[in-house]
Motif scaffolding. Structure first.
Motif, PDB file in Angstrom:
ATOM      1  N   SER A   1     -36.418 -49.012   7.529  1.00  0.00           N
ATOM      2  CA  SER A   1     -35.055 -49.107   8.047  1.00  0.00           C
ATOM      3  C   SER A   1     -34.906 -50.386   8.855  1.00  0.00           C
ATOM      4  O   SER A   1     -35.880 -51.040   9.218  1.00  0.00           O
ATOM      5  CB  SER A   1     -34.765 -47.901   8.924  1.00  0.00           C
ATOM      6  N   PHE A   2     -33.665 -50.732   9.106  1.00  0.00           N
ATOM      7  CA  PHE A   2     -33.426 -51.949   9.869  1.00  0.00           C
ATOM      8  C   PHE A   2     -32.307 -51.727  10.865  1.00  0.00           C
ATOM      9  O   PHE A   2     -31.526 -50.776  10.781  1.00  0.00           O
ATOM     10  CB  PHE A   2     -33.082 -53.105   8.934  1.00  0.00           C
ATOM     11  N   GLU A   3     -32.256 -52.638  11.851  1.00  0.00           N
ATOM     12  CA  GLU A   3     -31.170 -52.607  12.836  1.00  0.00           C
ATOM     13  C   GLU A   3     -30.364 -53.885  12.639  1.00  0.00           C
ATOM     14  O   GLU A   3     -30.920 -54.956  12.424  1.00  0.00           O
ATOM     15  CB  GLU A   3     -31.780 -52.578  14.243  1.00  0.00           C
ATOM     16  N   LEU A   4     -29.056 -53.739  12.675  1.00  0.00           N
ATOM     17  CA  LEU A   4     -28.194 -54.920  12.502  1.00  0.00           C
ATOM     18  C   LEU A   4     -27.898 -55.520  13.871  1.00  0.00           C
ATOM     19  O   LEU A   4     -27.377 -54.851  14.759  1.00  0.00           O
ATOM     20  CB  LEU A   4     -26.892 -54.512  11.819  1.00  0.00           C
ATOM     21  N   GLU A   5     -28.252 -56.790  14.046  1.00  0.00           N
ATOM     22  CA  GLU A   5     -27.982 -57.454  15.313  1.00  0.00           C
ATOM     23  C   GLU A   5     -27.000 -58.587  15.040  1.00  0.00           C
ATOM     24  O   GLU A   5     -27.230 -59.392  14.148  1.00  0.00           O
ATOM     25  CB  GLU A   5     -29.298 -58.045  15.830  1.00  0.00           C
ATOM     26  N   MET A   6     -25.895 -58.626  15.789  1.00  0.00           N
ATOM     27  CA  MET A   6     -24.897 -59.660  15.526  1.00  0.00           C
ATOM     28  C   MET A   6     -24.385 -60.287  16.803  1.00  0.00           C
ATOM     29  O   MET A   6     -24.271 -59.614  17.834  1.00  0.00           O
ATOM     30  CB  MET A   6     -23.721 -59.073  14.760  1.00  0.00           C
TER      31      MET A   6
END
Lengths: 249, 225
Positions: free
Chosen positions: A208-213
């Motif tokens: 899984s991944f985390e979206l960082e913006m």
């Protein structure tokens, strides 16, 4: 494209017979194997997005940040070896503050990119240093206009309308090219970047991944900051919806 | 004896900056130079009126050098703020050794016309107008009542010339001609007002030709016949 550089790849101060420096190319591979980082320049600012692959379920969300503020008006998203990235960010911060102390005004983004590129390049010139194993996308908004730069492990720095590095860069770049960036506002840009990152994430191969913006735009008063929570959530749901649509086809 | 100050003033008008200075450099009672040009150019768009003293010349040389390098690095003209900051760093960090008040004025595409005053200790102060030199003591009250924002270029030029002429009338260390420089988006324009072209005040005598001119016709007369 990849060839074995037997014998000519032992040191960054050695050229191969066909004019390549293999150590730098190997450093670039470290970047290519990391999570995708995307940056786009919209008409009123710059948006940066990172596909932060999560190492373990025990990690706190929001830790291991990949996007850093370098100065009030600019930020950097890092792909590749995280520790190397931290060093580059530290150097960029120091360059920015030293420029402002000497000249009394915030460092123009072009100058900052040039200085970071010089620093990265420096580490490719000596046998007792190794090249940085990370690429950096630098976005900033100075008194002229919003600007986006990418600095590679070789020390090359170009200015872009939109760019991507990391695992899914080819697919991401294709998606970016479809966008009409000059007409897009940063609000819309945030949603598009989220869609791209969700789109290029490989569910099969990666965890899984985390979206960082983050963004720097007129709406954020030309300050570099994390994209506000509500907009981030909106972007995430739009991205997930777009994915389902694609799957449904 | 150190050269003493003359007089200089800067004025920010709607679209640019006007600088004016007198032309007298005196050492004590002796006028060392009656036609000096006290306004130095730091870059194409930034100027620096100063008092012909070693300290201000030194600072202007260093800053011109740094600004030149900065312009090359940046790829475009430096801003007035940057020039002022460079001057201030030198003035502040060497305050033990330097004794000079400075003014930096110019035009850049981001902020337009700007004036920065840098007094003795090395403070930087952005001002709508700035005055300096020994003759400036007589101009504080004048500017307080004569300054108004949004003047046109002609109005501003007339004002600074009037101001310098007032200082010349009262201050022994100020005199000679009045030189003005106007800086705006179009560039730098220098003007020159000789002795007979500036306003006179309250019983000041009109300038007339030097008696020496009347004596000699073609060649100077030999002193010993």
């Amino acid at each position: 494209m990849s060839s074995i550089g037997t014998g000519y790849d032992l040191s960054v101060t050695t050229f191969s017979p066909d004019g390549r420096v293999f150590q730098i190319e190997y450093a670039a591979k470290a970047v290519d194997n990391s999570g995708t980082v995307v940056g786009i320049k919209c008409k009123d600012g710059v948006v940066l997005g990172v596909e932060k692959l999560i190492g373990s379920k025990m990690m706190l969300p929001g830790s291991n940040r990949r996007i850093h503020s370098v100065h009030r008006h600019s930020g950097m998203a890092v792909a590749g070896l995280a520790a190397d990235g931290r060093q580059i960010v530290a150097r960029a911060k120091s360059e920015a503050t030293s420029y402002e102390s000497t000249y009394g005004e915030p460092i123009p983004v072009k100058e900052l990119a040039s200085r970071v590129a010089s620093y990265v390049h420096l580490c490719t010139l000596y046998w007792w240093l190794r090249p940085f194993g990370c690429g950096v996308i630098l976005g900033g908004y100075d008194r002229d206009e919003p600007q986006l730069y990418m600095i590679e492990p070789s020390g090359i720095s170009y200015r872009y309308f939109g760019t991507a590095i990391g695992k899914g860069r080819q697919a991401a770049k294709t998606e970016i090219e479809k966008l009409k960036l000059s007409e897009m506002s940063c609000r819309q840009g945030v949603i598009e970047v989220a869609k791209i990152i969700y789109g290029v994430h490989d569910e099969a191969k990666d965890k899984s991944f985390e979206l960082e913006m983050s963004w720097v735009c007129d709406e954020s008063n030309r300050q570099h900051q994390k994209v506000p929570e509500d907009l981030l959530e909106e972007a995430k749901s739009a991205a997930k919806a777009a994915l389902e649509e694609m799957d449904a086809d | 004896m150190d050269p003493s100050a003359g007089d200089m003033n800067n004025y920010n008008y709607n679209g640019g900056v006007v600088l004016a200075a007198d032309s007298r450099t005196s050492t004590g009672m002796y006028v060392a130079n009656r036609a000096s040009d006290k306004i130095t150019q730091l870059t194409d768009n930034i100027l620096f009126p100063h008092l012909q003293a070693a300290d201000s010349q030194l600072i202007s040389d260093y800053v011109r050098y740094f600004l030149h390098q900065h312009t090359i690095q940046l790829g475009q003209p430096a801003t007035v703020k940057v020039a002022a900051n460079l001057v201030r760093l030198l003035a502040y960090n060497n305050k033990n050794m330097l004794q000079t008040g400075l003014i930096v004025g110019g035009w850049d595409k981001y902020e337009g016309g700007k004036i920065y005053g840098i007094p003795l200790g090395g403070t930087v102060l952005e001002q709508p107008f700035a005055i300096g030199g020994s003759g400036s003591s007589y101009l504080y009250g004048f500017f307080d009542q004569a300054w108004k924002g949004g003047m046109s270029q002609e109005e501003a030029e007339k004002l600074v010339v009037k101001a310098v002429s007032l200082a010349i009338a009262r201050d022994g260390a100020s005199g000679g001609v009045i030189r003005t420089v106007t800086i705006n988006s179009e560039g730098v324009t220098r003007k020159f007002y000789p002795g007979d072209e500036h306003p006179l005040w309250h019983e000041e005598l009109e300038a007339h030709d030097s008696l020496l001119d009347k004596l000699s016709t073609t060649s100077p007369e030999p002193m010993v016949s």
